[in-house]
Structure formats: structure tokens, C-alpha cells
Write a protein that holds these residues in place. Structure first.
Motif, PDB file in Angstrom:
ATOM      1  N   LEU A  43      38.161  69.002  65.824  1.00 11.26           N
ATOM      2  CA  LEU A  43      36.828  69.220  66.377  1.00 11.26           C
ATOM      3  C   LEU A  43      36.549  70.716  66.413  1.00 11.26           C
ATOM      4  O   LEU A  43      37.319  71.478  67.000  1.00 11.26           O
ATOM      5  CB  LEU A  43      36.728  68.633  67.790  1.00 11.26           C
TER       6      LEU A  43
ATOM      7  N   ASP B 131      35.030  67.192  62.670  1.00 10.98           N
ATOM      8  CA  ASP B 131      33.809  66.877  63.412  1.00 10.98           C
ATOM      9  C   ASP B 131      33.274  68.164  64.033  1.00 10.98           C
ATOM     10  O   ASP B 131      34.028  69.117  64.237  1.00 10.98           O
ATOM     11  CB  ASP B 131      34.078  65.859  64.525  1.00 10.98           C
TER      12      ASP B 131
ATOM     13  N   ALA C 272      30.610  69.999  67.133  1.00 12.36           N
ATOM     14  CA  ALA C 272      29.823  69.911  68.365  1.00 12.36           C
ATOM     15  C   ALA C 272      29.166  71.270  68.565  1.00 12.36           C
ATOM     16  O   ALA C 272      29.740  72.302  68.209  1.00 12.36           O
ATOM     17  CB  ALA C 272      30.701  69.565  69.549  1.00 12.36           C
TER      18      ALA C 272
ATOM     19  N   SER D 257      32.155  65.212  75.364  1.00  7.72           N
ATOM     20  CA  SER D 257      31.734  63.820  75.119  1.00  7.72           C
ATOM     21  C   SER D 257      32.461  63.248  73.911  1.00  7.72           C
ATOM     22  O   SER D 257      32.949  62.113  73.954  1.00  7.72           O
ATOM     23  CB  SER D 257      30.229  63.744  74.878  1.00  7.72           C
ATOM     24  N   LYS D 258      32.526  64.012  72.826  1.00  8.08           N
ATOM     25  CA  LYS D 258      33.210  63.544  71.614  1.00  8.08           C
ATOM     26  C   LYS D 258      34.701  63.338  71.877  1.00  8.08           C
ATOM     27  O   LYS D 258      35.290  62.367  71.415  1.00  8.08           O
ATOM     28  CB  LYS D 258      33.015  64.531  70.459  1.00  8.08           C
TER      29      LYS D 258
ATOM     30  N   THR E 183      35.691  60.077  73.385  1.00  7.36           N
ATOM     31  CA  THR E 183      35.537  58.864  72.585  1.00  7.36           C
ATOM     32  C   THR E 183      36.433  58.853  71.341  1.00  7.36           C
ATOM     33  O   THR E 183      36.567  57.828  70.695  1.00  7.36           O
ATOM     34  CB  THR E 183      34.077  58.683  72.118  1.00  7.36           C
ATOM     35  N   LYS E 184      37.047  59.981  71.006  1.00 10.94           N
ATOM     36  CA  LYS E 184      37.872  60.069  69.804  1.00 10.94           C
ATOM     37  C   LYS E 184      39.049  60.999  70.067  1.00 10.94           C
ATOM     38  O   LYS E 184      38.921  61.979  70.788  1.00 10.94           O
ATOM     39  CB  LYS E 184      37.015  60.598  68.641  1.00 10.94           C
TER      40      LYS E 184
END
Length: 128
Positions: free
Chosen positions: A10, A35, A37, A45-46, A49-50
Motif C-alpha cells: 500500500l 494499491d 490511498a 480503511s484499506k 479490509t486487506k
């Protein structure tokens, strides 16, 4: 231990150009599961969930800074062991010390290149 080149990474930055630069550097190094953000709260938040193998975050963002994100991650039982690299344009000693105290795994000062990024990731995750 070998680094999993397929792990999810991330990257967090409020500056789209910087996200693109970091993504391209990671791609050069062989990482493709990236990913993005645009601030700390979106990143949090990400992360809830992952599962990410590494977070690379800018320090200066609104509304939640990378430093606040780091503190939130380290305070969360399920996220606290996530490797975290902070990126900043400022090399102020007090910022480096604050980030270290908050539990950052490594620190990169802008500007940087693929070799610097690889060295920092290697120091956090091991050789790849």
C-alpha cells in the motif's frame, strides 16, 4: 528469508504524481500488487479490509498525516506488525526520532531512486 514479490503493498500520498513515481519504482523492483490511498484515513480503511505486506507512506498529508497513520497502525492489534516505511521531504532530526519512537521500520527522504527504495525495503523485509 525471501521477499514475497507478490505481496500487496500500500502506497499512501496525497500527491498523484508521487504515487505514480513510487508505483513505477516498485514495478522496476518487481512488485506488481500495489494499491494506493490519498491520505492516512483512506489507507487505514484499506488496511482494515486487506492484508498488506508493506506500507509506504508520505508524512505530510491532510486530513490524516502519515505520522498519524503510523501511530494508528501500531496501536491496532491486527495491523501493528505491518512493515511501514515513511517518506518525507523533510529530514528534520526530530521527525526521524518521532517516527522511530512511533514504530516506523525505515525512513526515506525525497528525492529518492529505485536503488534507495530497494535498500530500504531490503532493510525492512530482507533480500530480494
Amino acid at each position: 528469508m525471501a521477499v514475497d514479490m507478490n505481496m500487496s503493498i500500500l502506497i499512501v500520498d496525497d500527491y498523484k504524481t508521487m504515487l505514480r513515481i513510487i508505483r513505477n519504482l516498485l514495478k522496476q523492483l518487481g512488485f506488481n500488487m500495489v494499491d494506493e490511498a490519498s491520505d492516512g484515513s483512506a489507507a487505514l480503511s484499506k488496511m482494515r479490509t486487506k492484508n498488506y505486506g508493506l506500507v509506504i507512506s508520505d508524512w505530510n498529508m491532510e486530513p490524516m498525516t502519515g505520522y498519524q497513520l503510523l501511530k494508528e497502525v501500531r496501536a491496532d492489534e491486527t495491523l501493528k506488525s505491518t512493515p511501514f516505511i515513511m517518506i518525507t521531504a523533510e529530514s528534520k532530526t526530530e521527525n526521524v526520532i518521532a517516527a522511530k519512537k512511533a514504530g516506523v521500520n525505515n525512513y526515506i527522504v525525497k528525492p529518492f531512486n529505485a536503488a534507495t527504495l530497494k535498500a530500504k525495503i531490503t532493510s525492512v523485509l530482507g533480500e530480494f
